[in-house]
Design a protein around this motif. Structure first.
Motif, PDB file in Angstrom:
ATOM      1  N   CYS A  61      -0.987  -1.823 -11.064  1.00 48.45           N
ATOM      2  CA  CYS A  61      -1.663  -1.709  -9.771  1.00 48.45           C
ATOM      3  C   CYS A  61      -1.643  -0.246  -9.361  1.00 48.45           C
ATOM      4  CB  CYS A  61      -0.921  -2.521  -8.717  1.00 48.45           C
ATOM      5  SG  CYS A  61      -0.700  -4.240  -9.140  1.00 48.45           S
ATOM      6  N   LYS A  62      -2.805   0.251  -8.947  1.00 48.99           N
ATOM      7  CA  LYS A  62      -2.858   1.622  -8.444  1.00 48.99           C
ATOM      8  C   LYS A  62      -3.710   1.640  -7.184  1.00 48.99           C
ATOM      9  CE  LYS A  62      -6.713   3.443 -11.089  1.00 48.99           C
ATOM     10  NZ  LYS A  62      -7.182   4.461 -11.984  1.00 48.99           N
ATOM     11  N   ILE A  63      -3.354   2.527  -6.304  1.00 46.62           N
ATOM     12  CA  ILE A  63      -4.020   2.629  -5.009  1.00 46.62           C
ATOM     13  C   ILE A  63      -5.383   3.293  -5.159  1.00 46.62           C
ATOM     14  CG2 ILE A  63      -3.039   4.869  -4.366  1.00 46.62           C
ATOM     15  CD1 ILE A  63      -3.197   2.008  -1.933  1.00 46.62           C
ATOM     16  N   GLN A  64      -6.315   2.876  -4.355  1.00 46.77           N
ATOM     17  CA  GLN A  64      -7.625   3.522  -4.244  1.00 46.77           C
ATOM     18  C   GLN A  64      -7.771   3.945  -2.778  1.00 46.77           C
ATOM     19  OE1 GLN A  64     -10.408   1.799  -7.586  1.00 46.77           O
ATOM     20  NE2 GLN A  64     -10.208   0.315  -5.948  1.00 46.77           N
ATOM     21  N   PRO A  65      -7.150   5.070  -2.430  1.00 47.34           N
ATOM     22  CA  PRO A  65      -7.033   5.448  -1.016  1.00 47.34           C
ATOM     23  C   PRO A  65      -8.366   5.655  -0.301  1.00 47.34           C
ATOM     24  CG  PRO A  65      -6.352   7.262  -2.429  1.00 47.34           C
ATOM     25  CD  PRO A  65      -6.575   6.073  -3.313  1.00 47.34           C
ATOM     26  N   GLN A  66      -9.408   5.983  -1.024  1.00 47.81           N
ATOM     27  CA  GLN A  66     -10.700   6.215  -0.377  1.00 47.81           C
ATOM     28  C   GLN A  66     -11.198   4.963   0.338  1.00 47.81           C
ATOM     29  OE1 GLN A  66     -10.157   6.143  -3.631  1.00 47.81           O
ATOM     30  NE2 GLN A  66     -11.737   4.939  -4.651  1.00 47.81           N
ATOM     31  N   GLN A  67     -10.737   3.798  -0.099  1.00 46.18           N
ATOM     32  CA  GLN A  67     -11.161   2.549   0.534  1.00 46.18           C
ATOM     33  C   GLN A  67     -10.518   2.344   1.908  1.00 46.18           C
ATOM     34  OE1 GLN A  67     -13.653   0.937  -0.722  1.00 46.18           O
ATOM     35  NE2 GLN A  67     -13.653   2.283  -2.486  1.00 46.18           N
ATOM     36  N   LEU A  68      -9.484   3.128   2.202  1.00 44.72           N
ATOM     37  CA  LEU A  68      -8.823   3.033   3.504  1.00 44.72           C
ATOM     38  C   LEU A  68      -9.487   3.906   4.565  1.00 44.72           C
ATOM     39  CD1 LEU A  68      -5.162   3.068   2.204  1.00 44.72           C
ATOM     40  CD2 LEU A  68      -6.336   1.129   3.236  1.00 44.72           C
ATOM     41  N   ILE A  69     -10.423   4.739   4.164  1.00 46.73           N
ATOM     42  CA  ILE A  69     -11.074   5.669   5.096  1.00 46.73           C
ATOM     43  C   ILE A  69     -11.695   4.961   6.302  1.00 46.73           C
ATOM     44  CG2 ILE A  69     -12.975   7.335   5.341  1.00 46.73           C
ATOM     45  CD1 ILE A  69     -12.207   8.340   2.508  1.00 46.73           C
ATOM     46  N   ILE A  90      -5.685 -10.038  -2.583  1.00 48.75           N
ATOM     47  CA  ILE A  90      -6.431  -9.643  -1.390  1.00 48.75           C
ATOM     48  C   ILE A  90      -6.685  -8.143  -1.384  1.00 48.75           C
ATOM     49  CG2 ILE A  90      -6.280  -9.441   1.135  1.00 48.75           C
ATOM     50  CD1 ILE A  90      -4.781 -12.216   1.012  1.00 48.75           C
ATOM     51  N   LEU A  91      -5.674  -7.352  -1.707  1.00 50.05           N
ATOM     52  CA  LEU A  91      -5.852  -5.893  -1.762  1.00 50.05           C
ATOM     53  C   LEU A  91      -6.874  -5.509  -2.823  1.00 50.05           C
ATOM     54  CD1 LEU A  91      -2.138  -4.764  -1.339  1.00 50.05           C
ATOM     55  CD2 LEU A  91      -3.988  -4.525   0.338  1.00 50.05           C
ATOM     56  N   ASN A  92      -6.868  -6.238  -3.924  1.00 45.13           N
ATOM     57  CA  ASN A  92      -7.830  -5.974  -4.993  1.00 45.13           C
ATOM     58  C   ASN A  92      -9.241  -6.370  -4.564  1.00 45.13           C
ATOM     59  OD1 ASN A  92      -9.396  -6.796  -7.537  1.00 45.13           O
ATOM     60  ND2 ASN A  92      -7.685  -5.623  -8.351  1.00 45.13           N
ATOM     61  N   ILE A 132       0.843  -1.202   0.000  1.00 44.22           N
ATOM     62  CA  ILE A 132       0.000   0.000   0.000  1.00 44.22           C
ATOM     63  C   ILE A 132       0.873   1.245   0.000  1.00 44.22           C
ATOM     64  CG2 ILE A 132      -1.616   1.365   1.387  1.00 44.22           C
ATOM     65  CD1 ILE A 132      -2.855  -1.363   2.276  1.00 44.22           C
ATOM     66  N   GLU A 133       1.895   1.256   0.854  1.00 40.47           N
ATOM     67  CA  GLU A 133       2.800   2.405   0.910  1.00 40.47           C
ATOM     68  C   GLU A 133       3.507   2.610  -0.423  1.00 40.47           C
ATOM     69  OE1 GLU A 133       6.712   4.031   3.327  1.00 40.47           O
ATOM     70  OE2 GLU A 133       5.692   2.240   4.041  1.00 40.47           O
ATOM     71  N   LEU A 134       3.964   1.535  -1.012  1.00 42.66           N
ATOM     72  CA  LEU A 134       4.653   1.582  -2.300  1.00 42.66           C
ATOM     73  C   LEU A 134       3.744   2.157  -3.384  1.00 42.66           C
ATOM     74  CD1 LEU A 134       7.325   0.633  -3.655  1.00 42.66           C
ATOM     75  CD2 LEU A 134       6.190  -1.535  -4.083  1.00 42.66           C
ATOM     76  N   LEU A 135       2.515   1.658  -3.444  1.00 41.96           N
ATOM     77  CA  LEU A 135       1.588   2.111  -4.485  1.00 41.96           C
ATOM     78  C   LEU A 135       1.017   3.491  -4.200  1.00 41.96           C
ATOM     79  CD1 LEU A 135      -0.258  -1.250  -5.232  1.00 41.96           C
ATOM     80  CD2 LEU A 135       1.541  -0.138  -6.576  1.00 41.96           C
ATOM     81  N   SER A 136       1.164   3.972  -2.970  1.00 43.23           N
ATOM     82  CA  SER A 136       0.688   5.323  -2.676  1.00 43.23           C
ATOM     83  C   SER A 136       1.559   6.369  -3.360  1.00 43.23           C
ATOM     84  CB  SER A 136       0.655   5.574  -1.166  1.00 43.23           C
ATOM     85  OG  SER A 136       1.965   5.684  -0.648  1.00 43.23           O
ATOM     86  N   LYS A 137       2.754   5.958  -3.751  1.00 43.00           N
ATOM     87  CA  LYS A 137       3.686   6.879  -4.413  1.00 43.00           C
ATOM     88  C   LYS A 137       3.554   6.857  -5.933  1.00 43.00           C
ATOM     89  CE  LYS A 137       6.807   6.404  -0.593  1.00 43.00           C
ATOM     90  NZ  LYS A 137       7.406   5.292   0.070  1.00 43.00           N
ATOM     91  N   ILE A 194      -8.817  -1.912  -2.284  1.00 43.22           N
ATOM     92  CA  ILE A 194      -7.780  -0.975  -1.866  1.00 43.22           C
ATOM     93  C   ILE A 194      -6.876  -0.640  -3.046  1.00 43.22           C
ATOM     94  CG2 ILE A 194      -5.759  -0.683  -0.366  1.00 43.22           C
ATOM     95  CD1 ILE A 194      -7.314  -2.305   1.726  1.00 43.22           C
ATOM     96  N   ILE A 195      -6.740  -1.596  -3.958  1.00 39.81           N
ATOM     97  CA  ILE A 195      -6.021  -1.321  -5.201  1.00 39.81           C
ATOM     98  C   ILE A 195      -6.909  -1.727  -6.369  1.00 39.81           C
ATOM     99  CG2 ILE A 195      -3.729  -1.668  -4.177  1.00 39.81           C
ATOM    100  CD1 ILE A 195      -3.627  -4.350  -5.807  1.00 39.81           C
ATOM    101  N   ALA A 196      -6.624  -1.116  -7.498  1.00 40.85           N
ATOM    102  CA  ALA A 196      -7.261  -1.508  -8.753  1.00 40.85           C
ATOM    103  C   ALA A 196      -6.152  -2.042  -9.651  1.00 40.85           C
ATOM    104  CB  ALA A 196      -7.948  -0.317  -9.405  1.00 40.85           C
ATOM    105  N   ILE A 197      -6.465  -3.053 -10.428  1.00 36.97           N
ATOM    106  CA  ILE A 197      -5.496  -3.600 -11.365  1.00 36.97           C
ATOM    107  C   ILE A 197      -6.045  -3.382 -12.769  1.00 36.97           C
ATOM    108  CG2 ILE A 197      -4.275  -5.666 -12.139  1.00 36.97           C
ATOM    109  CD1 ILE A 197      -4.465  -6.706  -9.256  1.00 36.97           C
TER     110      ILE A 197
END
Length: 109
Positions: free
Chosen positions: A66-74, A48-50, A18-23, A54-57
Protein backbone atom coordinates in the motif's frame (compact mmCIF):
# COMPACT_ATOMS: atom_id res chain seq x y z
CA UNK A 1 -20.84 2.34 -4.07
CA UNK A 2 -18.53 5.13 -5.22
CA UNK A 3 -16.98 6.95 -2.29
CA UNK A 4 -15.22 10.29 -2.11
CA UNK A 5 -12.23 11.64 -0.22
CA UNK A 6 -14.42 13.10 2.53
CA UNK A 7 -15.94 9.71 3.31
CA UNK A 8 -12.47 8.24 3.35
CA UNK A 9 -11.05 10.69 5.87
CA UNK A 10 -14.18 10.67 8.05
CA UNK A 11 -13.04 7.56 9.90
CA UNK A 12 -10.23 7.90 12.48
CA UNK A 13 -8.73 4.50 11.59
CA UNK A 14 -8.48 5.52 7.93
CA UNK A 15 -6.87 8.81 8.94
CA UNK A 16 -4.33 6.82 11.00
CA UNK A 17 -3.68 4.55 8.01
CA UNK A 18 -3.14 7.61 5.78
CA UNK A 19 -0.67 9.03 8.31
CA UNK A 20 1.13 5.69 8.53
CA UNK A 21 1.43 5.33 4.76
CA UNK A 22 2.54 8.93 4.37
CA UNK A 23 5.82 7.86 5.94
CA UNK A 24 6.43 4.66 3.98
CA UNK A 25 4.82 2.01 1.78
CA UNK A 26 3.75 -1.05 3.75
CA UNK A 27 2.29 -4.43 2.99
CA UNK A 28 -1.30 -5.06 4.01
CA UNK A 29 -0.05 -7.29 6.83
CA UNK A 30 2.34 -4.60 8.05
CA UNK A 31 -0.52 -2.09 8.13
CA UNK A 32 -2.73 -4.56 10.02
CA UNK A 33 0.03 -5.23 12.55
CA UNK A 34 -0.02 -1.55 13.56
CA UNK A 35 -3.65 -1.71 14.73
CA UNK A 36 -5.54 -3.61 17.41
CA UNK A 37 -8.50 -4.37 15.17
CA UNK A 38 -9.08 -7.42 13.00
CA UNK A 39 -7.34 -7.91 9.68
CA UNK A 40 -10.70 -8.04 7.86
CA UNK A 41 -11.53 -4.63 9.34
CA UNK A 42 -8.19 -3.24 8.15
CA UNK A 43 -8.79 -4.78 4.73
CA UNK A 44 -12.15 -3.00 4.57
CA UNK A 45 -10.54 0.34 5.46
CA UNK A 46 -7.81 -0.21 2.86
CA UNK A 47 -10.45 -1.08 0.26
CA UNK A 48 -12.26 2.20 0.91
CA UNK A 49 -9.01 4.18 0.70
CA UNK A 50 -8.19 2.37 -2.53
CA UNK A 51 -11.65 3.04 -4.00
CA UNK A 52 -11.12 6.74 -3.29
CA UNK A 53 -7.66 6.57 -4.94
CA UNK A 54 -6.04 7.81 -1.73
CA UNK A 55 -3.85 4.72 -1.71
CA UNK A 56 -2.64 2.41 -4.43
CA UNK A 57 -2.14 -1.29 -3.82
CA UNK A 58 0.64 -2.83 -5.89
CA UNK A 59 1.26 -6.55 -6.00
CA UNK A 60 4.93 -7.57 -5.86
CA UNK A 61 5.36 -11.30 -5.75
CA UNK A 62 3.12 -12.64 -3.03
CA UNK A 63 2.87 -9.33 -1.18
CA UNK A 64 0.52 -6.43 -1.78
CA UNK A 65 2.04 -3.05 -0.94
CA UNK A 66 0.00 0.00 0.00
CA UNK A 67 1.33 3.42 -0.90
CA UNK A 68 -0.17 6.84 -0.44
CA UNK A 69 -1.35 8.96 -3.36
CA UNK A 70 -1.35 12.34 -1.60
CA UNK A 71 -2.59 14.31 -4.61
CA UNK A 72 -6.01 12.73 -4.06
CA UNK A 73 -6.24 14.51 -0.70
CA UNK A 74 -6.00 17.96 -2.29
CA UNK A 75 -9.80 18.50 -2.56
CA UNK A 76 -10.16 17.92 1.18
CA UNK A 77 -7.27 20.26 1.98
CA UNK A 78 -8.72 22.98 -0.23
CA UNK A 79 -12.13 22.62 1.37
CA UNK A 80 -10.65 22.77 4.90
CA UNK A 81 -8.43 25.74 4.05
CA UNK A 82 -11.44 27.98 3.52
CA UNK A 83 -12.44 27.42 7.15
CA UNK A 84 -8.96 27.91 8.58
CA UNK A 85 -9.34 31.68 9.07
CA UNK A 86 -12.78 31.24 10.63
CA UNK A 87 -11.57 28.68 13.17
CA UNK A 88 -8.36 30.55 13.95
CA UNK A 89 -10.47 33.62 14.76
CA UNK A 90 -12.80 31.62 16.99
CA UNK A 91 -9.90 29.96 18.80
CA UNK A 92 -8.16 33.32 19.30
CA UNK A 93 -11.40 34.75 20.71
CA UNK A 94 -11.75 31.77 23.07
CA UNK A 95 -8.15 32.17 24.22
CA UNK A 96 -8.76 35.86 25.00
CA UNK A 97 -11.88 34.91 26.96
CA UNK A 98 -9.93 32.37 29.02
CA UNK A 99 -7.20 34.90 29.71
CA UNK A 100 -9.83 37.39 30.92
CA UNK A 101 -11.29 34.77 33.25
CA UNK A 102 -7.87 33.94 34.59
CA UNK A 103 -7.07 37.62 35.11
CA UNK A 104 -10.37 38.20 36.98
CA UNK A 105 -9.73 35.16 39.15
CA UNK A 106 -6.24 36.39 40.02
CA UNK A 107 -7.62 39.87 40.84
CA UNK A 108 -10.16 38.34 43.23
CA UNK A 109 -7.54 36.34 45.13
Amino acid sequence: MRRDVFQAIADPVRRDIIELLSKESLTINEVADKFEISRPAISKHLKILNECDIIAIDKKGRERYCKIQPQQLIPAFLWMEQYKVLWEGKLDSFERYLMELKSKKEDNE
